[in-house]
Design a protein around this motif. Sequence first.
Motif, PDB file in Angstrom:
ATOM      1  N   MET A  73      25.545  -1.523 104.941  1.00 29.22           N
ATOM      2  CA  MET A  73      26.251  -1.323 103.676  1.00 29.22           C
ATOM      3  C   MET A  73      26.082   0.092 103.141  1.00 29.22           C
ATOM      4  O   MET A  73      27.018   0.667 102.576  1.00 29.22           O
ATOM      5  N   GLU A  90      26.791 -11.743 101.318  1.00 22.38           N
ATOM      6  CA  GLU A  90      26.914 -10.509 102.097  1.00 22.38           C
ATOM      7  C   GLU A  90      28.353 -10.267 102.542  1.00 22.38           C
ATOM      8  O   GLU A  90      28.835  -9.126 102.526  1.00 22.38           O
ATOM      9  N   PHE A  94      30.466  -6.840 101.629  1.00 19.56           N
ATOM     10  CA  PHE A  94      31.161  -5.967 102.577  1.00 19.56           C
ATOM     11  C   PHE A  94      32.640  -5.836 102.203  1.00 19.56           C
ATOM     12  O   PHE A  94      33.218  -4.746 102.300  1.00 19.56           O
ATOM     13  N   ILE A  99      34.196  -2.430 103.809  1.00 20.57           N
ATOM     14  CA  ILE A  99      33.557  -2.132 105.096  1.00 20.57           C
ATOM     15  C   ILE A  99      33.909  -3.236 106.086  1.00 20.57           C
ATOM     16  O   ILE A  99      33.621  -4.412 105.841  1.00 20.57           O
TER      17      ILE A  99
END
Length: 291
Positions: A73, A90, A94, A99
């Motif tokens: 990250m 998570e 992202f 990402i």
Amino acid sequence: MRKWMINFMQLLFGSAAIFLSSCSQNTNSIKMKGSDTEVNLAVNLAERFTKLDPNFSIAISGGGSGLGITSLMNGHADIANSSRPLSEEEVEQFKALNIELKTIVFAEDATAFVVHKDLPISEISVDTLAKILSGEINNWSALLDIDLPINIYGRQSSSGTHSFIKKKLKIEFTSAAKEMTGNAQIIEGVKADKTGIGYVGAGYVAHDPNSNQKVKILKIREHSGEKAQSPLDPEAINNSLYYFQRPLYQFVLASSWEKVRPFINFERGAIGRKLIEEHGYYTLENQQHEI
């Protein structure tokens, strides 16, 4: 003169910018962080790969699956080794950071439960493990003809193995459990403590003959009356008979994919698969191809 100096400085800074840009886009430098379960294997894979292709450099560190994922990250890693899948939180993080990741399952692992070699026990049930790790059973007298307190050697909450055991047993760990930083610390703790029990990657303990002489790997029985299974038995793992087996993951930044592709293909090739098996892990048949 002043105009000449300005042109010279523009040329100098322009050259520096090109140099820094070329360094930041170094296609032969890979950073890998994360799971302590995978770290020894990752180091050996990287060493063999860079011997075959010395143009590459691979920096590897452990610290737990959570640390590796966080490093992706914040841009401090290209690959995160993880002994657990991404959590829902998570995944959302992202997405929020825009990402993109690629996910690889490169091996199968089993978590081993270890006790001191002199403790008179060779197998244990899943239900009993849950009661020990949650603190419901805190003395070996509940299982054995000895009156000794049970000392638990576990991992920190950032560890993928910690999360895996917690979810498999559907428990909260007792606050009395010792939180260790990795497999090696757990093994050393149990080796020195005749009342201790801990959990480590089976591949880690299988690859260290010295550990096998000092600790005992317990067989696990899922249901009463069933045969207890060993995490070191390939047949049990291949038939999914061992209760604490799991896939091992590598999460890769999509932006780093092209530069890490040669290493990933090496892992999936004959030499990489042989190293994975030599470390006590199990390879996956559907991974035998280049990407």
